[in-house]
Design a protein around this motif. Structure first.
Motif, short mmCIF file in Angstrom:
data_model
loop_
_atom_site.label_atom_id
_atom_site.label_comp_id
_atom_site.label_asym_id
_atom_site.label_seq_id
_atom_site.Cartn_x
_atom_site.Cartn_y
_atom_site.Cartn_z
N SER A 19 -35.94 2.49 -5.37
CA SER A 19 -34.86 1.91 -4.57
C SER A 19 -33.49 2.19 -5.15
CB SER A 19 -35.04 0.40 -4.43
OG SER A 19 -36.08 0.16 -3.53
N SER A 20 -33.34 2.01 -6.46
CA SER A 20 -32.02 2.25 -7.04
C SER A 20 -31.67 3.73 -6.95
CB SER A 20 -31.96 1.74 -8.48
OG SER A 20 -33.08 2.18 -9.18
N THR A 21 -32.67 4.60 -7.17
CA THR A 21 -32.43 6.04 -7.06
C THR A 21 -32.06 6.40 -5.62
OG1 THR A 21 -34.01 6.41 -8.82
CG2 THR A 21 -33.46 8.31 -7.48
N ALA A 22 -32.83 5.88 -4.67
CA ALA A 22 -32.57 6.19 -3.26
C ALA A 22 -31.17 5.73 -2.87
CB ALA A 22 -33.62 5.50 -2.38
N LYS A 28 -24.23 9.32 -2.81
CA LYS A 28 -23.69 10.66 -3.15
C LYS A 28 -23.56 11.53 -1.92
CE LYS A 28 -23.95 11.69 -7.84
NZ LYS A 28 -23.54 12.73 -8.67
N LEU A 29 -24.55 11.42 -1.02
CA LEU A 29 -24.56 12.31 0.14
C LEU A 29 -23.84 11.71 1.36
CD1 LEU A 29 -28.31 13.44 -0.12
CD2 LEU A 29 -26.31 14.89 -0.54
N GLY A 30 -23.47 10.42 1.26
CA GLY A 30 -22.86 9.75 2.41
C GLY A 30 -23.91 9.39 3.47
N TYR A 31 -25.17 9.22 3.03
CA TYR A 31 -26.25 8.83 3.94
C TYR A 31 -26.48 7.32 3.81
CZ TYR A 31 -27.64 13.81 4.36
OH TYR A 31 -27.68 15.14 4.61
N SER A 124 -28.90 7.92 12.05
CA SER A 124 -28.15 8.22 10.82
C SER A 124 -28.99 9.12 9.92
CB SER A 124 -27.89 6.94 10.01
OG SER A 124 -27.60 5.87 10.83
N ASP A 125 -28.30 9.86 9.05
CA ASP A 125 -28.99 10.58 7.98
C ASP A 125 -29.37 9.52 6.95
OD1 ASP A 125 -28.52 13.15 9.07
OD2 ASP A 125 -26.46 13.04 8.35
N VAL A 126 -30.61 9.56 6.47
CA VAL A 126 -31.08 8.46 5.62
C VAL A 126 -31.85 8.94 4.38
CG1 VAL A 126 -31.27 6.75 7.49
CG2 VAL A 126 -33.21 8.23 6.97
N VAL A 127 -31.84 8.07 3.39
CA VAL A 127 -32.75 8.20 2.24
C VAL A 127 -33.65 6.97 2.32
CG1 VAL A 127 -32.95 8.46 -0.25
CG2 VAL A 127 -30.88 9.26 0.90
#
Ligand code: CDP
Length: 230
Positions: A19-22, A28-31, A124-127
């Motif tokens: 979760s923290s990484t995502a 960083k990517l604006g997702y 949306s673009d997502v992680v």
């Protein structure tokens, strides 16, 4: 149906730092970040509010209790809301953590979570992070990552996250709790055949975030390049 948004799926076992990484990769990517585990936790919290005795829980009851849960969009992530209120603290508590794996075994609860996650990813673009994002929910994700780490290291991270002083005994106990949850969640915690497996035991958070962003950018650029040639 053709999906037009980007999806990065990050899976892995308990406290592997998904979760923290995502969240950091998304920023960083604006997702936008979607934590699928937060929905399993929200369903569990909603059920606990209704019935403390978990031996009385049924799939029907959990689904009914979870009905008012919504996934709301914030600046950098989606977060679950129950009856109009954010429930972050409640869903991270020990009662929810203790019972969530059993709720996550319920097939119709899994379908409910997957529907909500897919819906959020439509516009949306997502992680997204969880256990089965790269296998079941987004088998066509643009990048799939599976994070692993030594169980003692994961326990140490979880304790650090809580920010309270810890002892060797607490570390041993937390390692046992994490290993038990690994066993309960084993069925749905699988790396996709095309996932990149990253062992984060010796990595800093920053290093793992940079690794994922760089993998994504390289893949996206080469896909764009072959599309323009084709
Ligand atoms: O605490 P941790 O980061 O390991 O877990 P979480 O991502 O908050 O997820 C809590 C629980 O939800 C897990 O222990 C699983 O039982 C369940 N889960 C799942 O089955 N599938 C997912 N995609 C995400 C979470």
């Amino acid at each position: 149906m053709i999906r037009r948004t980007f999806v990065i799926a990050i899976d892995g076992p308990a406290a592997s730092g998904k979760s923290s990484t995502a969240q950091m990769v998304a920023e960083k990517l604006g997702y936008l970040h979607i934590d699928s585990g937060s929905l399993y936790r929200a369903a569990t919290a909603a059920m606990l509010r209704r019935e403390r005795n978990e031996s009385k829980w049924t799939e029907e009851g959990v689904l009914d209790a979870a009905r008012p849960v919504e996934l709301r969009e914030a600046r950098t992530s989606f977060y679950p809301v129950l009856e109009g209120r954010a429930i972050e603290e409640e869903i991270r508590g020990p009662d929810v953590t203790h019972n969530v794996s059993r709720v996550a075994q319920m097939a119709r609860v899994r379908t409910w979570v997957n529907g909500k996650v897919r819906e959020a990813a439509k516009s949306s673009d997502v992680v997204v992070d969880g256990r089965d994002m790269g296998t079941v929910v987004f088998p066509d994700a643009d990048l799939k990552i599976f994070l692993v780490a030594d169980s003692r290291e994961r326990a140490a991270r979880r304790l650090r996250q809580r920010g309270t002083p810890t002892s060797e005994q607490m570390l041993v106990d937390e390692t046992i709790r994490i290993t038990e949850r690994d066993t309960r969640d084993a069925r749905q915690t699988l790396a996709a055949a095309d996932a990149v497996v990253i062992d984060t035991t010796g990595l800093t958070q920053q290093e793992q975030v940079e690794q994922i962003v760089s993998l994504f950018e390289t893949g996206r650029d080469s896909a764009a390049c072959s599309e323009s040639q084709g």
